[in-house]
Structure formats: structure tokens, C-alpha cells
Write a protein that holds these residues in place. Structure first.
Motif, PDB file in Angstrom:
ATOM      1  N   LEU A  89       0.826  -1.207   0.000  1.00  0.00           N
ATOM      2  CA  LEU A  89       0.000   0.000   0.000  1.00  0.00           C
ATOM      3  C   LEU A  89       0.860   1.257   0.000  1.00  0.00           C
ATOM      4  O   LEU A  89       0.557   2.229  -0.692  1.00  0.00           O
ATOM      5  N   LEU A 139      -5.731   8.673  -0.289  1.00  0.00           N
ATOM      6  CA  LEU A 139      -5.996   7.370   0.310  1.00  0.00           C
ATOM      7  C   LEU A 139      -6.932   6.540  -0.563  1.00  0.00           C
ATOM      8  O   LEU A 139      -6.685   5.357  -0.821  1.00  0.00           O
ATOM      9  N   LEU A 177      -6.072   2.945  -2.482  1.00  0.00           N
ATOM     10  CA  LEU A 177      -6.821   1.717  -2.223  1.00  0.00           C
ATOM     11  C   LEU A 177      -7.434   1.154  -3.498  1.00  0.00           C
ATOM     12  O   LEU A 177      -7.487  -0.061  -3.694  1.00  0.00           O
ATOM     13  N   SER A 207       1.139   1.291  -4.273  1.00  0.00           N
ATOM     14  CA  SER A 207      -0.055   2.119  -4.453  1.00  0.00           C
ATOM     15  C   SER A 207       0.188   3.573  -4.075  1.00  0.00           C
ATOM     16  O   SER A 207      -0.719   4.392  -4.141  1.00  0.00           O
ATOM     17  N   ILE A 230       0.546   5.196  -1.247  1.00  0.00           N
ATOM     18  CA  ILE A 230      -0.073   5.822  -0.079  1.00  0.00           C
ATOM     19  C   ILE A 230       1.075   6.138   0.856  1.00  0.00           C
ATOM     20  O   ILE A 230       1.663   5.254   1.460  1.00  0.00           O
ATOM     21  N   TYR A 244      -4.675  -0.531  -5.375  1.00  0.00           N
ATOM     22  CA  TYR A 244      -4.353  -1.816  -4.749  1.00  0.00           C
ATOM     23  C   TYR A 244      -5.388  -2.873  -5.118  1.00  0.00           C
ATOM     24  O   TYR A 244      -5.050  -4.038  -5.351  1.00  0.00           O
ATOM     25  N   SER A 245      -6.654  -2.488  -5.191  1.00  0.00           N
ATOM     26  CA  SER A 245      -7.696  -3.466  -5.496  1.00  0.00           C
ATOM     27  C   SER A 245      -7.584  -3.995  -6.920  1.00  0.00           C
ATOM     28  O   SER A 245      -8.053  -5.088  -7.214  1.00  0.00           O
ATOM     29  N   LYS A 274      -2.542 -10.333  -5.052  1.00  0.00           N
ATOM     30  CA  LYS A 274      -2.521  -9.721  -3.728  1.00  0.00           C
ATOM     31  C   LYS A 274      -2.255 -10.797  -2.680  1.00  0.00           C
ATOM     32  O   LYS A 274      -2.789 -11.896  -2.774  1.00  0.00           O
TER      33      LYS A 274
END
Length: 96
Positions: free
Chosen positions: A46, A67, A71, A50, A52, A74-75, A80
Motif C-alpha cells: 500500500l 488514500l 486503495l 499504491s 499511499i 491496490y484493489s 494480492k
């Protein structure tokens, strides 16, 4: 340090060394301590993949936007890490 954190309502969960007196630990805490590597891997992805990052935002809306975008990114990752739960782990969760 552990007492100071406990007074503030924060519970410190760490692995125990051989020369330290054993401490009674909740079953959920023991389970999460065993899964710590996977949890830290997700946090690392993350933060780095990603993007963050922890830095000061000028407004709350920019923080929430950063944020949310991280996310969502990441999805969409194809691979994962996940926590594999055994039957015993599921029983522990049901008791809590």
C-alpha cells in the motif's frame, strides 16, 4: 513502556523471547502475530506500490483523495497477498 501504553488504552502485541516470562495473550492476538508477515507485506504494498505515503496534506479532502486512489489501485492488482485461515482460526474468530 508497555504500562504507559496500556494506561492510554493501547495494547502492545509482540513476540516473546525465550528468556522473558510468558504473558497470557488473547487467541486473536496470537493468531494475528502468526500472520504478521502477510499483514506487513500488505502495508508495504500500500505504501510503495499504491503510493499511499505518510506526509502532511494541506486539506483533509486531499488526504482522503490520496488514500482512496491508493486503495483503488491496490484493489486492481492481479496478485494480492492474503491470510490463509485454517478451520481452527475460523473457530477462534467465531468465539470472539
Amino acid at each position: 513502556m508497555e504500562r504507559k501504553l496500556a494506561n492510554k488504552g493501547v495494547i502492545l502485541i509482540t513476540g516473546m523471547k525465550k528468556n522473558i516470562k510468558p504473558n497470557v495473550m488473547k487467541s486473536w492476538d496470537r493468531l494475528m502475530l502468526r500472520k504478521r508477515f502477510i499483514i506487513e507485506t500488505v502495508f508495504d504494498q500500500l505504501k510503495n506500490i499504491s503510493q499511499i505515503k505518510h506526509f502532511r496534506h494541506r486539506r483533509c479532502i486531499s488526504f482522503m483523495g490520496n488514500l482512496l486512489v491508493g486503495l483503488i489501485a491496490y484493489s486492481f492488482q492481479s496478485k494480492k497477498p492474503s491470510i490463509k485461515m485454517t478451520r481452527f482460526d475460523k473457530q477462534v474468530l467465531m468465539q470472539i
